[in-house]
Design an enzyme around this catalytic site. Structure first.
Site, short mmCIF file in Angstrom:
data_model
loop_
_atom_site.label_atom_id
_atom_site.label_comp_id
_atom_site.label_asym_id
_atom_site.label_seq_id
_atom_site.Cartn_x
_atom_site.Cartn_y
_atom_site.Cartn_z
N CYS A 2 -26.21 -35.96 27.36
CA CYS A 2 -26.33 -34.09 27.35
C CYS A 2 -25.04 -34.02 27.96
O CYS A 2 -24.25 -34.68 28.95
CB CYS A 2 -26.88 -33.60 28.44
SG CYS A 2 -28.56 -33.66 27.96
N ARG A 27 -21.26 -39.36 23.37
CA ARG A 27 -22.58 -39.71 24.80
C ARG A 27 -23.73 -39.88 24.18
O ARG A 27 -25.39 -39.96 24.52
CB ARG A 27 -22.26 -38.27 25.27
CG ARG A 27 -20.97 -38.54 26.20
CD ARG A 27 -21.00 -36.85 26.67
NE ARG A 27 -21.76 -36.77 27.41
CZ ARG A 27 -21.55 -36.05 29.15
NH1 ARG A 27 -20.07 -36.85 29.22
NH2 ARG A 27 -21.95 -36.88 30.18
N TRP A 72 -29.54 -33.87 25.25
CA TRP A 72 -30.72 -35.69 24.92
C TRP A 72 -31.73 -35.53 25.71
O TRP A 72 -31.99 -36.08 26.94
CB TRP A 72 -29.90 -36.69 25.20
CG TRP A 72 -30.03 -38.20 25.46
CD1 TRP A 72 -29.26 -38.69 24.21
CD2 TRP A 72 -30.09 -38.48 26.58
NE1 TRP A 72 -30.18 -40.21 24.27
CE2 TRP A 72 -30.64 -40.38 26.05
CE3 TRP A 72 -30.83 -38.92 27.52
CZ2 TRP A 72 -31.07 -41.66 26.24
CZ3 TRP A 72 -31.73 -39.99 27.98
CH2 TRP A 72 -31.94 -41.24 27.31
N ASN A 98 -26.29 -29.92 32.59
CA ASN A 98 -27.60 -30.88 32.89
C ASN A 98 -28.05 -32.13 33.86
O ASN A 98 -27.32 -31.24 34.87
CB ASN A 98 -25.86 -32.14 32.85
CG ASN A 98 -24.94 -32.36 31.30
OD1 ASN A 98 -25.00 -31.17 29.81
ND2 ASN A 98 -24.15 -32.49 31.39
N GLY A 99 -28.39 -32.33 33.65
CA GLY A 99 -29.19 -33.00 34.95
C GLY A 99 -30.80 -32.98 34.87
O GLY A 99 -31.17 -32.76 33.97
N GLU A 468 -24.48 -60.75 26.91
CA GLU A 468 -23.69 -59.44 26.36
C GLU A 468 -23.56 -60.36 24.90
O GLU A 468 -23.44 -59.03 24.49
CB GLU A 468 -22.34 -59.40 27.41
CG GLU A 468 -21.24 -58.59 26.70
CD GLU A 468 -22.08 -56.95 26.72
OE1 GLU A 468 -22.81 -57.02 27.90
OE2 GLU A 468 -21.09 -56.26 26.14
N LYS A 472 -25.18 -56.74 22.94
CA LYS A 472 -24.30 -56.26 21.20
C LYS A 472 -24.82 -56.11 20.36
O LYS A 472 -24.86 -55.17 19.93
CB LYS A 472 -23.11 -57.23 21.86
CG LYS A 472 -22.18 -56.44 22.68
CD LYS A 472 -21.72 -54.71 22.42
CE LYS A 472 -21.84 -53.79 23.21
NZ LYS A 472 -21.66 -54.10 25.47
N GLU A 475 -27.98 -53.51 19.92
CA GLU A 475 -27.75 -52.26 20.49
C GLU A 475 -27.47 -51.43 19.02
O GLU A 475 -27.62 -50.48 18.89
CB GLU A 475 -27.26 -51.98 21.92
CG GLU A 475 -25.75 -52.21 21.57
CD GLU A 475 -24.99 -51.64 22.56
OE1 GLU A 475 -25.64 -50.95 23.45
OE2 GLU A 475 -24.08 -52.72 23.50
N HIS A 491 -37.71 -74.02 28.58
CA HIS A 491 -38.67 -73.58 29.66
C HIS A 491 -39.32 -72.07 28.75
O HIS A 491 -40.39 -71.68 29.99
CB HIS A 491 -38.18 -72.87 31.02
CG HIS A 491 -37.32 -73.87 30.95
ND1 HIS A 491 -38.22 -75.18 32.57
CD2 HIS A 491 -36.59 -73.98 31.82
CE1 HIS A 491 -37.57 -76.08 32.62
NE2 HIS A 491 -36.31 -75.52 32.52
N LYS A 590 -23.82 -42.68 25.95
CA LYS A 590 -22.58 -43.13 26.79
C LYS A 590 -22.88 -42.95 27.91
O LYS A 590 -22.72 -44.71 28.07
CB LYS A 590 -21.83 -42.33 25.48
CG LYS A 590 -20.13 -42.88 26.13
CD LYS A 590 -20.05 -44.91 26.02
CE LYS A 590 -18.94 -45.31 25.95
NZ LYS A 590 -19.42 -46.73 25.57
C1 F6R Z 1 -23.61 -51.28 26.26
C2 F6R Z 1 -23.97 -50.17 26.83
C3 F6R Z 1 -24.76 -49.85 28.51
C4 F6R Z 1 -24.04 -49.81 29.37
C5 F6R Z 1 -24.45 -49.31 31.09
C6 F6R Z 1 -24.09 -49.17 31.54
O1 F6R Z 1 -22.91 -51.54 25.32
O2 F6R Z 1 -22.38 -49.98 26.95
O3 F6R Z 1 -25.11 -50.75 28.75
O4 F6R Z 1 -22.91 -50.80 30.34
O5 F6R Z 1 -25.09 -47.61 30.83
O6 F6R Z 1 -22.75 -47.59 31.96
P1 F6R Z 1 -22.09 -47.69 33.24
O7 F6R Z 1 -21.19 -48.50 33.14
O8 F6R Z 1 -21.28 -46.58 32.71
O9 F6R Z 1 -21.94 -47.10 34.17
#
Ligand code: F6R
Length: 595
Positions: A2, A27, A72, A98-99, A468, A472, A475, A491, A590
């Site tokens: 949000c 976001r 959201w 928000n929250g 990672e 990437k 997602e 395994h 985000k």
């Molecule tokens: C993936 C991504 C997420 C964040 C995760 C933690 O591309 O961006 O996996 O890394 O939500 O977010 P932060 O670093 O803001 O705590």
């Protein structure tokens, strides 16, 4: 997650709110809405994009005070009725939030019993009704009394019909106030208001603020408090695409600069190579690093890095799991990595650590974020605003911060340290060379785009890079991808290998090299095509893998940086080939401000 915006001042609020909401789209959200005070309150909201909302609005909404929200969904599906702002029974009080209000069920039953009528499934709706209940001519007082009944987390903005002021409050959810000239703004995130001002106040937990066109008054428990003004260094251009097709691609390309900016604070070109700024006395007896998602992968790389340099055991754990462990953390100092500084799981972990008397160093990209306020020390990465949901430059900046934390304490020969510092300085140029091989990487991406499953493998410090790379790819391209420690493939996952399941293998010039070649041969024996990432000059990898992305030579400790950048490009071009909405992948946000 949000987003909140608000405006009060000399302009018409509607267009300002929509512009600010547009800046928060990154976001992640499913609904949006605004309320403007134009004599009466007018509320427009729906489960649509901000642009679509703008198209449904009447040409001119008169009113110079208003609030807006991107939602959201957590409580109740994305729908018109669940979208914010929410109003009281009279329709005179509107709230964006928000929250999560944890005791909303109880409050809702209580308020319903007192005659309040609820229309949505949200937790938020109890707030305007509580404010209505307590309102006796002073909106700020009513907000204070209402929040006294509320449990959970919130950043709220409240607007009342006929008023040219906003009342705002925060607890465990970020909220900033932007200071303008005869106008003021509120937002949950800096990019929302960069078009208008770079001067901000950060609200603290428990603050209630009254925002008028001419000023801001903040109080805690009824007493006026002073909140310092900060100047934001991020520019409007930082938060724009700058000619790139997607924010993600722009952010990938910014990485040489991000590395320069982040290490600039501690590796001075004018100083002898080993002269590093340090964080003071950091106990190296026990080290714990906590984070989520991509930041967790940075934490894992930090673990391998520090274990190599310090020769002590380092724990890297998921912040989202940390709270459930029965044992105490048993460290005196911990590092928490969170680019946004607002991830609920990371904040919970920080609070737990602090509750145990542990000193917390936070690595974050956001000045004034909740994590930075909770921390004993903060290392700011200098990645600038990261708009694309998929983290790229913030991840690389986190690695730079970890090198910063680690190198001054390295138990290694001074010549080796000098060599590492030298390499660090050369990293931006080497990352640029990876970016220059974009066309070749995009060719491989075209092939990957046809697959349904992909494995990424690495060993040692590049095992987290495999995780990672897979994260990437999945997602943003929606291809099922798994990252594995190369030695683990046999395994169990071997059962899934075959001609249709490519494997991306990260080959580094360190003590894992021979074992990686063996892993590739094992994979090839199961008929999976192998795309390897290897250093230039390595003739052997080309003989065992089907294809090779060649990367500049670098000390193996820095190889995660180059490999990660190559895998970001691979994921980006794969997603682009598949026509995915790269910057705003489905179901993702985000900053994940709920548990
Ligand atoms: C993936 C991504 C997420 C964040 C995760 C933690 O591309 O961006 O996996 O890394 O939500 O977010 P932060 O670093 O803001 O705590």
């Amino acid at each position: 997650m949000c987003g909140i915006v608000g405006y009060v001042g000399r302009r018409q609020a509607g267009p300002v709110l929509l512009n600010c909401l547009g800046k928060l789209e990154y976001r992640g959200y499913d609904s949006c809405g605004i309320a403007v005070s134009s004599g009466d309150l007018v509320v427009y909201k729906d489960a649509i994009r901000v642009k679509a909302l703008a198209e449904t609005l009447p040409r001119s909404i008169e009113g110079k005070a208003g609030i807006g929200h991107t939602r959201w969904a957590t409580h109740g599906e994305p729908s018109q009725v669940n979208a914010h702002p929410h109003c009281d029974c009279t329709g005179r009080i509107a709230v964006v939030h928000n929250g999560v209000i944890s005791n909303f069920q109880k409050l809702r039953e209580q308020l319903s019993g007192e005659g309040h009528h609820f229309v949505s499934e949200t937790d938020t709706e109890v707030i305007p009704h509580l404010i209505e209940k307590y309102y006796a001519g002073d909106l700020a007082k009513a907000v204070e009394l209402a929040l006294g009944e509320v449990e959970g987390s919130y950043a709220i903005a409240v607007l009342m019909s006929g008023e040219s002021r906003l009342v705002v409050a925060r607890k465990d959810s970020p909220l900033i106030i932007g200071i303008g000239d005869r106008e003021n703004f509120i937002a949950s995130d800096v990019p929302a208001i960069l078009d208008y001002t770079s001067q901000v106040l950060y609200l603290e937990d428990g603050d209630i603020g009254v925002v008028t066109p001419g000023g801001v008054e903040v109080s805690q428990h009824g007493k006026v408090v002073r909140r310092e003004r900060h100047t934001i260094s991020w520019t409007v251009e930082d938060a724009q695409k700058g000619g790139y097709e997607h924010f993600m691609l722009k952010e990938i390309h910014e990485q040489p600069k991000v590395i320069r900016d982040t290490i600039g604070g501690y590796v001075s070109a004018a100083e002898p190579p080993a002269h590093l700024a340090t964080m003071g006395d950091i106990s190296l007896e026990e080290i714990l690093i906590l984070a989520c998602g991509t930041s967790y992968h940075a934490a894992l790389i930090g673990k391998y890095l520090m274990e190599e340099l310090f020769k002590v055991a380092v724990r890297a754990e998921l912040a989202s799991e940390f709270s459930y462990s029965g044992r105490a953390s048993s460290v005196s100092r911990a590092i928490v990595i969170t680019q946004s500084g607002e991830t609920a799981d990371a904040l919970k972990a920080i609070r737990k650590l602090k509750g145990e008397g542990c000193q917390v160093i936070v690595i974050t990209n956001v000045v004034g974020s909740t994590a930075s306020r909770l921390a004993d020390q903060t290392v700011y990465t200098r990645a600038g605003p990261e708009i694309s949901v998929a983290a790229t430059k913030s991840f690389i900046a986190q690695l730079m911060a970890l090198y910063w934390l680690a190198l001054p304490y390295a138990k290694i020969d001074i010549r080796r340290l000098d060599g590492l510092v030298m390499e660090l300085r050369q990293l931006p140029g080497k990352v640029q060379r990876v970016l220059d091989s974009e066309a070749t990487i995009s060719e491989y991406a075209r092939q990957l785009a046809r697959c349904e499953d992909v494995f990424f493998i690495g060993r040692g410090i590049n095992f987290p890079v495999a995780l990672e790379g897979a994260l990437k790819l999945k997602e943003i391209s929606y291809i099922h991808a798994e990252g594995y420690a190369a030695g683990e493939l046999k395994h169990g996952p071997f059962a899934l290998l075959g001609r249709e399941t490519p494997v991306v293998a990260i080959v580094a010039q360190d003590n894992t090299y021979e074992a990686m070649l063996t892993s590739i041969k094992e994979v090839k024996a199961r008929h999976s095509p192998v795309l390897a990432l290897a250093e230039e000059g390595d003739e052997v990898v080309g003989e065992v893998a089907d294809s090779v992305i060649t990367l500049p030579r670098v000390d193996a400790l820095f190889s995660p940086v180059l490999n990660a950048v190559a895998l970001q490009l691979l994921a980006y071009y794969t997603a682009r080939e598949r026509g995915c909405p790269i910057d705003f992948p489905r179901n993702l946000a985000k900053s994940v401000t709920v548990e």
